[in-house]
Design an enzyme around this catalytic site. Structure first.
Site, PDB file in Angstrom:
ATOM      1  N   GLY A 142       0.832  -1.215  -0.013  1.00  0.00           N
ATOM      2  CA  GLY A 142       0.062  -0.028   0.159  1.00  0.00           C
ATOM      3  C   GLY A 142       0.822   1.120  -0.055  1.00  0.00           C
ATOM      4  O   GLY A 142       2.075   1.164  -0.002  1.00  0.00           O
TER       5      GLY A 142
ATOM      6  N   GLY B 127       2.596   5.934   4.604  1.00  0.00           N
ATOM      7  CA  GLY B 127       1.937   6.378   5.478  1.00  0.00           C
ATOM      8  C   GLY B 127       0.705   5.752   6.098  1.00  0.00           C
ATOM      9  O   GLY B 127      -0.196   6.437   6.548  1.00  0.00           O
TER      10      GLY B 127
ATOM     11  N   GLY C 233       0.049   2.762   7.524  1.00  0.00           N
ATOM     12  CA  GLY C 233      -0.212   1.970   8.735  1.00  0.00           C
ATOM     13  C   GLY C 233       0.453   0.820   8.679  1.00  0.00           C
ATOM     14  O   GLY C 233       0.312  -0.233   9.538  1.00  0.00           O
ATOM     15  N   LYS C 234       1.346   0.528   7.599  1.00  0.00           N
ATOM     16  CA  LYS C 234       1.854  -0.732   7.348  1.00  0.00           C
ATOM     17  C   LYS C 234       2.835  -1.293   8.515  1.00  0.00           C
ATOM     18  O   LYS C 234       2.725  -2.181   9.139  1.00  0.00           O
ATOM     19  CB  LYS C 234       2.904  -0.992   5.984  1.00  0.00           C
TER      20      LYS C 234
ATOM     21  N   GLU D 149      -9.107  32.966  -8.902  1.00  0.00           N
ATOM     22  CA  GLU D 149      -9.600  32.205  -7.692  1.00  0.00           C
ATOM     23  C   GLU D 149     -11.277  32.389  -7.816  1.00  0.00           C
ATOM     24  O   GLU D 149     -12.082  31.280  -7.616  1.00  0.00           O
ATOM     25  CB  GLU D 149      -8.931  32.116  -6.231  1.00  0.00           C
TER      26      GLU D 149
ATOM     27  N   HIS E 191     -12.891  30.188 -10.411  1.00  0.00           N
ATOM     28  CA  HIS E 191     -12.933  28.876 -10.107  1.00  0.00           C
ATOM     29  C   HIS E 191     -14.292  28.477  -9.190  1.00  0.00           C
ATOM     30  O   HIS E 191     -15.092  27.938  -9.728  1.00  0.00           O
ATOM     31  CB  HIS E 191     -11.643  28.226  -9.402  1.00  0.00           C
TER      32      HIS E 191
ATOM     33  N   ASP F 247      -3.892  24.224 -14.101  1.00  0.00           N
ATOM     34  CA  ASP F 247      -5.312  23.774 -14.464  1.00  0.00           C
ATOM     35  C   ASP F 247      -5.564  23.470 -15.746  1.00  0.00           C
ATOM     36  O   ASP F 247      -6.478  22.283 -15.755  1.00  0.00           O
ATOM     37  CB  ASP F 247      -6.185  25.284 -14.171  1.00  0.00           C
TER      38      ASP F 247
HETATM   39  P1  ADP Z   1       3.769   3.010   6.588  1.00  0.00           P
HETATM   40  O1  ADP Z   1       4.567   1.900   7.140  1.00  0.00           O
HETATM   41  O2  ADP Z   1       2.612   2.499   5.577  1.00  0.00           O
HETATM   42  O3  ADP Z   1       4.538   3.824   5.624  1.00  0.00           O
HETATM   43  P2  ADP Z   1       3.404   3.965   9.248  1.00  0.00           P
HETATM   44  O4  ADP Z   1       2.710   2.887   9.813  1.00  0.00           O
HETATM   45  O5  ADP Z   1       4.843   4.211   9.333  1.00  0.00           O
HETATM   46  O6  ADP Z   1       3.212   4.090   7.434  1.00  0.00           O
HETATM   47  O7  ADP Z   1       2.577   5.213   9.835  1.00  0.00           O
HETATM   48  C1  ADP Z   1       3.415   6.323   9.895  1.00  0.00           C
HETATM   49  C2  ADP Z   1       2.367   7.246  10.886  1.00  0.00           C
HETATM   50  O8  ADP Z   1       1.237   7.722  10.363  1.00  0.00           O
HETATM   51  C3  ADP Z   1       2.277   6.343  12.031  1.00  0.00           C
HETATM   52  O9  ADP Z   1       3.000   6.466  13.184  1.00  0.00           O
HETATM   53  C4  ADP Z   1       1.007   6.766  12.647  1.00  0.00           C
HETATM   54  O10 ADP Z   1       1.114   7.987  13.586  1.00  0.00           O
HETATM   55  C5  ADP Z   1       0.093   7.444  11.433  1.00  0.00           C
HETATM   56  N1  ADP Z   1      -0.547   6.425  10.886  1.00  0.00           N
HETATM   57  C6  ADP Z   1      -0.690   5.874   9.575  1.00  0.00           C
HETATM   58  N2  ADP Z   1      -1.853   5.211   9.490  1.00  0.00           N
HETATM   59  C7  ADP Z   1      -2.460   5.122  10.801  1.00  0.00           C
HETATM   60  C8  ADP Z   1      -3.673   4.104  11.070  1.00  0.00           C
HETATM   61  N3  ADP Z   1      -4.294   3.741  10.140  1.00  0.00           N
HETATM   62  N4  ADP Z   1      -4.240   4.646  12.214  1.00  0.00           N
HETATM   63  C9  ADP Z   1      -3.604   5.534  13.033  1.00  0.00           C
HETATM   64  N5  ADP Z   1      -2.203   6.090  12.645  1.00  0.00           N
HETATM   65  C10 ADP Z   1      -1.905   5.795  11.385  1.00  0.00           C
END
Ligand code: ADP
Length: 497
Positions: free
Chosen positions: A112, A115, A117-118, A340, A343, A414
């Site tokens: 995925g 950021g 949450g992996k 703006e 738009h 745009d």
């Molecule tokens: P990835 O590994 O997918 O790049 P991370 O797990 O390192 O992402 O997420 C980075 C930060 O973003 C986490 O420390 C958290 O603060 C926030 N975050 C990302 N996804 C979630 C989620 N599903 N729920 C809560 N916080 C999240």
């Protein structure tokens, strides 16, 4: 200061050698010795950089002593959580799976965007299964020297086993982020030997995972580019499960916002549901950053609670970037304001209530911008919706043309958007060309069709804006004075005139 000493010593050394040469002394042994010293120094520097990389792996492994992450700390991602939990059952019910002859699960691949949450999911998997957790990023295995990456893979797996033994646990999760860096298709890299050796070692370690070992290891990999992975890595028996971790939907975003707002005092008027609605396309990391920025704004504004405006300001910062000090000329500001408003007027006449805010404060790449409030998360567009998008994108340039008699370079972005939407129409069989194949359709035909679509929308926008000239002037003056207008204020001004 140390640097100056070193340079002074080097300079004096050089001067001495030259002087000795001039006096007729044989300086060859000195030159040879100096060459050797430089060579040794370079070798040590190389060793040093390698050991620093190894340290990065060790440092990451300390995650095992960091704050415990559970599945409750992860917002949204219900499907990913469910799939992951199902996969983890094998580890939790070790005896039962053994009695059924189920071979242990070796790897789970989380796929995925960044950021989402992996890493959090991998950590939560470790706490759920009561496993030790060690992690590293794919890039920390990359080295010029053949064999170093493979050695680090061995070390990481050993660290996982040792950490588990140390913590009295019988399983370990080894997490590798950006796994595509080392798990890319073999034979593709120029320094292929090193990459291939690293990947081979990873495959060897994964193959070595079996039910009999004292510490069971589960490999969790994360990537944004599964297409780059070597097929050997994703075949069953290696990464047995592939779990998709997508950008959160509206409910997921609300859940994430609530999790990160837990330790933050929000004003009673703050509506997180509304923020969740307006943040389509945001990852969990974006949402965390949004609340953090909002808290910083509250601190800056000397407020004890985070207010709606702190959140709005943060939203714009996360979306568009930091405010710029660079101030456009007055004449440019007028143009930006009308642009703006152009738009905004098109957007409002297409869908009432669609404008969220507009401003002439430069931020990130934009000199000004109009932000729309999305109706809801959207994954499909009809022909009319794409045409409306084109019309809104053209609104700025057409307004400039009507007021100032010319367009400006400010409309480039745009136009790119408008052309992208027109391409989408064409390749989705919604244009006059009918259903076409992207590979076989002639680019002249596509260009002609794009021109026709855009010309029609230009005419539509011109007709629309020509009947709104007076109100455009009033709104532009207000925007120049206030620098920022909310959608509600804009609608009020429109009603009043
Ligand atoms: P990835 O590994 O997918 O790049 P991370 O797990 O390192 O992402 O997420 C980075 C930060 O973003 C986490 O420390 C958290 O603060 C926030 N975050 C990302 N996804 C979630 C989620 N599903 N729920 C809560 N916080 C999240």
């Amino acid at each position: 200061m140390e640097i100056y000493w070193k340079e002074a010593a080097l300079g004096s050394g050089f001067a001495l050698v030259i002087a000795l040469g001039i006096w007729g002394v044989d300086i060859t042994p000195i030159v040879v010795m100096a060459g050797l010293a430089v060579l040794l120094q370079m070798m040590f520097a190389g060793r040093f950089s390698s050991s620093r990389k190894l340290e990065a792996v060790t440092l990451d492994a300390r995650d095992s002593t960091g704050p415990v992450v559970t599945f409750d700390d992860i917002g949204g991602q219900e499907t990913a959580k469910r799939e992951l939990l199902e996969a983890l059952e094998f580890i939790c019910n070790r005896e039962k799976s053994q009695s059924l002859g189920i071979r242990p699960l070796k790897g789970i691949l989380l796929v995925g965007p960044p950021g989402t949450g992996k890493t959090l999911l991998a950590k939560a998997a470790a706490s759920f299964t009561d496993s030790a957790f060690v992690s590293a990023s794919g890039s920390s295995f990359v080295e010029m020297y053949a064999g170093v990456g493979a050695q680090r893979i061995r070390k990481l797996f050993n660290m996982g086993r040792q950490a588990a033994a140390h913590q009295g646990k019988d399983s370990a999760i080894v997490f590798i982020d950006e796994i595509e860096v080392i798990g890319g298709k073999r034979g593709r890299h120029s320094s292929h030997l090193e990459y291939d050796q690293t990947l081979n070692q990873l495959l060897v370690e994964m193959d070595g995972i079996n039910a009999e070992t004292e510490v069971r290891v589960l490999m969790v990999g994360a990537t944004n580019r599964p297409d780059l992975l070597d097929p050997a890595l994703i075949r069953p028996g290696r990464f047995d499960r592939v779990v998709r971790v997508d950008l959160p939907d509206k409910e997921g975003r609300l859940h994430i916002l609530r999790i990160h707002a837990k330790n933050k005092p929000l004003a009673a008027s703050v509506d997180l549901d509304k923020i969740a609605r307006e943040t389509f396309g945001f990852s969990g990391a974006h949402l965390e950053s949004l609340l953090n920025e909002a808290a910083i704004n509250a601190l800056r504004n000397q407020s004890n609670v985070i207010r709606e405006e702190d959140l709005r300001e943060a939203l714009e910062k996360v979306m568009l970037g930091e405010k710029l000090d660079r101030q456009p000329l007055e004449e440019e500001r007028r143009r930006i304001a009308y642009h703006e408003i152009g738009h905004a007027l098109v957007s409002e006449s297409i869908r009432k209530g669609s404008v969220s805010s507009l401003t002439v404060i430069p931020r990130g790449q934009a000199l000004g911008y109009m932000r729309q409030a999305p109706e809801g998360d959207r994954y499909l567009y009809s022909k009319q919706q794409l045409l409306d998008q084109i019309a809104i994108a053209l609104g700025g340039a057409i307004m400039e043309e009507m007021v100032f008699g010319s367009r400006s370079t400010g409309s480039k972005g745009d136009f790119d958007q408008a052309v992208d939407a027109a391409h989408q129409m064409i390749y989705c069989g919604m244009s006059g060309l009918g259903v076409v194949s992207k590979q076989h359709v002639l680019s002249e035909d596509v260009n002609k069709e794009v021109k026709t679509i855009i010309a029609e929308q230009e005419q539509r926008v011109r007709n629309l804006l020509s009947s709104h000239q007076t109100i455009a002037g009033i709104l532009a003056e207000e925007l120049l004075k206030e620098e920022k207008l909310s959608g509600d204020r804009l609608r009020k001004l429109c009603l009043a005139s």
